[in-house]
Enzyme design. Structure first.
Site, PDB file in Angstrom:
ATOM      1  CG  HIS A   1     -84.948  -4.804 -79.174  1.00  0.00           C
ATOM      2  ND1 HIS A   1     -84.084  -5.688 -79.625  1.00  0.00           N
ATOM      3  CD2 HIS A   1     -84.208  -4.292 -78.013  1.00  0.00           C
ATOM      4  CE1 HIS A   1     -82.987  -5.520 -78.985  1.00  0.00           C
ATOM      5  NE2 HIS A   1     -82.835  -4.832 -78.128  1.00  0.00           N
ATOM      6  CG  ASN A   2     -84.587  -7.929 -82.937  1.00  0.00           C
ATOM      7  OD1 ASN A   2     -84.137  -7.558 -81.875  1.00  0.00           O
ATOM      8  ND2 ASN A   2     -84.311  -9.071 -83.432  1.00  0.00           N
TER       9      ASN A   2
ATOM     10  N   GLY B   1     -77.662 -11.369 -76.508  1.00  0.00           N
ATOM     11  CA  GLY B   1     -77.000 -12.140 -77.346  1.00  0.00           C
ATOM     12  C   GLY B   1     -76.078 -12.981 -76.471  1.00  0.00           C
TER      13      GLY B   1
ATOM     14  CB  SER C   1     -82.294  -7.821 -75.971  1.00  0.00           C
ATOM     15  OG  SER C   1     -81.157  -7.079 -76.774  1.00  0.00           O
TER      16      SER C   1
ATOM     17  CE  LYS D   1     -84.623  -9.626 -78.925  1.00  0.00           C
ATOM     18  NZ  LYS D   1     -83.536  -8.767 -79.889  1.00  0.00           N
TER      19      LYS D   1
ATOM     20  CD  GLU E   1     -79.768  -5.416 -82.219  1.00  0.00           C
ATOM     21  OE1 GLU E   1     -78.918  -6.143 -82.549  1.00  0.00           O
ATOM     22  OE2 GLU E   1     -80.895  -5.745 -81.907  1.00  0.00           O
ATOM     23  CE1 TYR E   2     -82.438  -6.655 -87.487  1.00  0.00           C
ATOM     24  CE2 TYR E   2     -83.980  -6.228 -89.357  1.00  0.00           C
ATOM     25  CZ  TYR E   2     -83.151  -7.253 -88.361  1.00  0.00           C
ATOM     26  OH  TYR E   2     -83.480  -8.529 -88.291  1.00  0.00           O
TER      27      TYR E   2
END
Length: 171
Positions: free
Chosen positions: A68-69, A17, A15, A65, A72-73
């Protein structure tokens, strides 16, 4: 077969970006302890202090991960809904100022909020943004895993579905 040839596997959920080059990457490492320890100097050089962890066996890094995403959403969806509501209030609120304020000790402070604050400063009504949000697949995989394990994840599911809705011209 590969173990006999001394080939070992690790995975690194990552993570950070495009900002990772500047700020370092959060690394979620999966694999056996020996190869992870051997590669630790690489992870330490890529991550900020305390920014990487060995989270389990091979595959665990990408699994962590994936979750995690999904989180995040949900966070992005919650910020979007809250800021949209404030934008429609009768108070004529200064949304960039509020986003900056919330980054100062608030329980909802985060890097995602910082990114939102930057976007609001540049375009206070976000008129240059398209209302289209893509997904990378991790949210779908996470929800499928939750279904398989009978774990209710309604906020994460609705956040993914909101992304689907953003892609429709008519509903």
């Amino acid at each position: 077969e590969l173990a006999a040839k001394k080939i070992q596997y690790i995975d690194a959920g990552t993570s950070g970006g495009i900002w990772g080059l500047k700020n370092g990457y959060c690394l979620m490492i999966g694999g056996e302890r020996d190869p992870v320890n051997r590669l630790a100097p690489i992870f330490t050089s890529l991550a900020p202090p305390n920014g990487w962890a060995h989270v389990g066996a091979a595959g665990a890094g990408h699994y962590v991960k994936m979750v995690h995403n999904g989180i995040e959403y949900s966070l992005m969806q919650a910020y979007a809904e809250g800021f949209e509501l404030m934008s429609k209030s009768d108070y004529r609120l200064d949304l960039p100022r509020i986003a900056d304020l919330w980054m100062q000790g608030s329980v909802v402070r985060s890097w995602l909020l910082e990114l939102a604050a930057n976007a609001l400063r540049e375009d206070p009504r976000l008129e240059r943004l398209k209302g289209y949000v893509q997904d990378s697949g991790e949210g779908r995989w996470m929800i499928a895993d939750a279904i398989e394990k009978d774990v209710p994840v309604p906020a994460l599911t609705l956040a993914l579905f909101a992304r689907f809705r953003s892609r429709q011209t008519e509903s």
